[in-house]
Design a protein around this motif. Structure first.
Motif, PDB file in Angstrom:
ATOM      1  N   ASP A 101       0.844  -1.192   0.000  1.00 54.83           N
ATOM      2  CA  ASP A 101       0.000   0.000   0.000  1.00 54.83           C
ATOM      3  C   ASP A 101       0.883   1.248   0.000  1.00 54.83           C
ATOM      4  O   ASP A 101       1.533   1.563   1.008  1.00 54.83           O
ATOM      5  N   PRO A 102       0.925   1.980  -1.120  1.00 58.80           N
ATOM      6  CA  PRO A 102       1.795   3.162  -1.189  1.00 58.80           C
ATOM      7  C   PRO A 102       1.394   4.252  -0.202  1.00 58.80           C
ATOM      8  O   PRO A 102       2.236   5.034   0.236  1.00 58.80           O
ATOM      9  N   VAL A 103       0.125   4.317   0.191  1.00 54.97           N
ATOM     10  CA  VAL A 103      -0.325   5.324   1.146  1.00 54.97           C
ATOM     11  C   VAL A 103       0.289   5.053   2.518  1.00 54.97           C
ATOM     12  O   VAL A 103       0.746   5.976   3.202  1.00 54.97           O
ATOM     13  N   VAL A 104       0.311   3.795   2.903  1.00 50.75           N
ATOM     14  CA  VAL A 104       0.902   3.428   4.196  1.00 50.75           C
ATOM     15  C   VAL A 104       2.386   3.773   4.197  1.00 50.75           C
ATOM     16  O   VAL A 104       2.886   4.436   5.106  1.00 50.75           O
ATOM     17  N   GLN A 105       3.097   3.324   3.191  1.00 49.12           N
ATOM     18  CA  GLN A 105       4.537   3.572   3.150  1.00 49.12           C
ATOM     19  C   GLN A 105       4.838   5.072   3.082  1.00 49.12           C
ATOM     20  O   GLN A 105       5.769   5.555   3.733  1.00 49.12           O
ATOM     21  N   ALA A 106       4.043   5.834   2.358  1.00 51.37           N
ATOM     22  CA  ALA A 106       4.275   7.274   2.233  1.00 51.37           C
ATOM     23  C   ALA A 106       4.083   7.999   3.568  1.00 51.37           C
ATOM     24  O   ALA A 106       4.661   9.063   3.783  1.00 51.37           O
ATOM     25  N   ARG A 107       3.294   7.432   4.472  1.00 52.57           N
ATOM     26  CA  ARG A 107       3.032   8.070   5.762  1.00 52.57           C
ATOM     27  C   ARG A 107       4.184   7.867   6.750  1.00 52.57           C
ATOM     28  O   ARG A 107       4.263   8.545   7.762  1.00 52.57           O
ATOM     29  N   ILE A 108       5.074   6.948   6.463  1.00 54.31           N
ATOM     30  CA  ILE A 108       6.204   6.670   7.353  1.00 54.31           C
ATOM     31  C   ILE A 108       7.338   7.631   6.994  1.00 54.31           C
ATOM     32  O   ILE A 108       7.913   7.537   5.906  1.00 54.31           O
ATOM     33  N   PRO A 109       7.670   8.576   7.874  1.00 54.59           N
ATOM     34  CA  PRO A 109       8.715   9.535   7.544  1.00 54.59           C
ATOM     35  C   PRO A 109      10.047   8.899   7.138  1.00 54.59           C
ATOM     36  O   PRO A 109      10.753   9.448   6.291  1.00 54.59           O
ATOM     37  N   ALA A 110      10.384   7.750   7.700  1.00 49.34           N
ATOM     38  CA  ALA A 110      11.632   7.072   7.334  1.00 49.34           C
ATOM     39  C   ALA A 110      11.575   6.522   5.914  1.00 49.34           C
ATOM     40  O   ALA A 110      12.600   6.157   5.343  1.00 49.34           O
ATOM     41  N   GLY A 111      10.366   6.449   5.330  1.00 49.87           N
ATOM     42  CA  GLY A 111      10.213   6.025   3.940  1.00 49.87           C
ATOM     43  C   GLY A 111      10.300   4.533   3.710  1.00 49.87           C
ATOM     44  O   GLY A 111      10.430   4.094   2.573  1.00 49.87           O
ATOM     45  N   ARG A 112      10.215   3.746   4.773  1.00 47.34           N
ATOM     46  CA  ARG A 112      10.301   2.295   4.610  1.00 47.34           C
ATOM     47  C   ARG A 112       9.653   1.611   5.805  1.00 47.34           C
ATOM     48  O   ARG A 112       9.441   2.220   6.850  1.00 47.34           O
ATOM     49  N   PHE A 113       9.368   0.333   5.641  1.00 43.32           N
ATOM     50  CA  PHE A 113       8.901  -0.493   6.747  1.00 43.32           C
ATOM     51  C   PHE A 113      10.098  -0.918   7.577  1.00 43.32           C
ATOM     52  O   PHE A 113      11.225  -1.017   7.063  1.00 43.32           O
ATOM     53  N   GLY A 114       9.870  -1.168   8.855  1.00 45.57           N
ATOM     54  CA  GLY A 114      10.947  -1.620   9.713  1.00 45.57           C
ATOM     55  C   GLY A 114      11.354  -3.045   9.391  1.00 45.57           C
ATOM     56  O   GLY A 114      10.546  -3.847   8.918  1.00 45.57           O
ATOM     57  N   GLU A 115      12.596  -3.334   9.663  1.00 44.78           N
ATOM     58  CA  GLU A 115      13.134  -4.687   9.561  1.00 44.78           C
ATOM     59  C   GLU A 115      13.334  -5.193  10.986  1.00 44.78           C
ATOM     60  O   GLU A 115      13.544  -4.386  11.908  1.00 44.78           O
ATOM     61  N   VAL A 134      14.146   3.753  33.931  1.00 46.59           N
ATOM     62  CA  VAL A 134      13.066   3.830  32.946  1.00 46.59           C
ATOM     63  C   VAL A 134      12.082   2.713  33.270  1.00 46.59           C
ATOM     64  O   VAL A 134      12.433   1.533  33.237  1.00 46.59           O
ATOM     65  N   THR A 135      10.861   3.085  33.594  1.00 46.91           N
ATOM     66  CA  THR A 135       9.846   2.065  33.866  1.00 46.91           C
ATOM     67  C   THR A 135       8.459   2.619  33.548  1.00 46.91           C
ATOM     68  O   THR A 135       8.218   3.821  33.669  1.00 46.91           O
ATOM     69  N   GLY A 136       7.596   1.742  33.046  1.00 50.57           N
ATOM     70  CA  GLY A 136       6.252   2.161  32.655  1.00 50.57           C
ATOM     71  C   GLY A 136       6.237   2.902  31.331  1.00 50.57           C
ATOM     72  O   GLY A 136       5.267   3.573  31.000  1.00 50.57           O
ATOM     73  N   HIS A 137       7.297   2.761  30.563  1.00 55.38           N
ATOM     74  CA  HIS A 137       7.474   3.536  29.339  1.00 55.38           C
ATOM     75  C   HIS A 137       7.056   2.742  28.103  1.00 55.38           C
ATOM     76  O   HIS A 137       7.189   1.531  28.073  1.00 55.38           O
ATOM     77  N   GLN A 138       6.587   3.463  27.096  1.00 52.55           N
ATOM     78  CA  GLN A 138       6.297   2.878  25.794  1.00 52.55           C
ATOM     79  C   GLN A 138       7.309   3.448  24.817  1.00 52.55           C
ATOM     80  O   GLN A 138       7.219   4.617  24.453  1.00 52.55           O
ATOM     81  N   LEU A 139       8.270   2.632  24.410  1.00 51.44           N
ATOM     82  CA  LEU A 139       9.307   3.062  23.473  1.00 51.44           C
ATOM     83  C   LEU A 139       8.830   2.762  22.062  1.00 51.44           C
ATOM     84  O   LEU A 139       8.749   1.606  21.643  1.00 51.44           O
ATOM     85  N   ILE A 140       8.475   3.812  21.337  1.00 52.46           N
ATOM     86  CA  ILE A 140       7.916   3.680  19.991  1.00 52.46           C
ATOM     87  C   ILE A 140       9.049   3.539  18.984  1.00 52.46           C
ATOM     88  O   ILE A 140       9.961   4.363  18.951  1.00 52.46           O
ATOM     89  N   VAL A 141       8.968   2.490  18.178  1.00 46.40           N
ATOM     90  CA  VAL A 141       9.964   2.224  17.145  1.00 46.40           C
ATOM     91  C   VAL A 141       9.187   2.057  15.840  1.00 46.40           C
ATOM     92  O   VAL A 141       8.712   0.971  15.516  1.00 46.40           O
ATOM     93  N   ASP A 142       9.024   3.171  15.105  1.00 50.18           N
ATOM     94  CA  ASP A 142       8.084   3.138  13.972  1.00 50.18           C
ATOM     95  C   ASP A 142       8.506   3.981  12.775  1.00 50.18           C
ATOM     96  O   ASP A 142       7.690   4.249  11.897  1.00 50.18           O
ATOM     97  N   GLY A 143       9.748   4.411  12.720  1.00 51.17           N
ATOM     98  CA  GLY A 143      10.194   5.215  11.582  1.00 51.17           C
ATOM     99  C   GLY A 143       9.522   6.582  11.521  1.00 51.17           C
ATOM    100  O   GLY A 143       9.558   7.251  10.489  1.00 51.17           O
TER     101      GLY A 143
END
Length: 148
Positions: A101-115, A134-143
């Motif tokens: 889906d080009p719309v999904v990929q275009a929305r990711i600022p890194a320009g790619r899906f994660g590996e 660090v506790t109770g944290h949500q570390l977002i890894v999403d490009g």
């Protein structure tokens, strides 16, 4: 949501939430007893957002974030940190229409899906002494997806 059966709802909760709860409870008991440990749950951006047509999955991932916060509050004073890594769109062995889906990929600022290797550093950090406060944290890894 209108077509989702209760059986399917329960199946998703069993796999995504009950399994996390049971592992946290069983492994956390030893950590609390020792006075040290780190639990790193795996969430999803669905746990921070509300994707359409994914109500059971979304509810389970929101619950993991809530469980992480509750356990971190309960166990931090006993030497146990509980955090969640929140991946965005990652290439896995599972097929997903998002991959084409080009719309999904275009929305990711890194320009790619994660590996898969893109998630490793966040887990290493949370498991390390560098994250002892660090506790109770949500570390977002999403490009950058969630930042948009």
């Amino acid at each position: 949501a209108l077509e989702l059966s209760l059986d399917r709802w329960r199946e998703v909760q069993t796999v995504n939430l009950d399994a996390v709860w049971l592992l946290c409870q069983r492994i956390g008991a030893g950590m609390v007893e020792r006075g040290a440990g780190k639990i790193i749950n795996i969430g999803s951006l669905a746990g921070l957002q509300g994707p359409v047509n994914r109500s059971a999955y979304t509810a389970s991932k929101h619950a993991i974030i809530g469980l992480t916060k509750a356990l971190s509050n309960e166990w931090a004073g006993r030497g146990v940190q509980v955090n969640t890594v929140v991946p965005g769109y990652f290439k896995t062995g599972r097929q997903s229409p998002a991959y084409t889906d080009p719309v999904v990929q275009a929305r990711i600022p890194a320009g790619r899906f994660g590996e898969p290797e893109d998630i490793v550093g966040s887990v290493i950090f949370l498991a390390s002494r560098a994250a002892d406060y660090v506790t109770g944290h949500q570390l977002i890894v999403d490009g950058g997806w969630y930042a948009r």
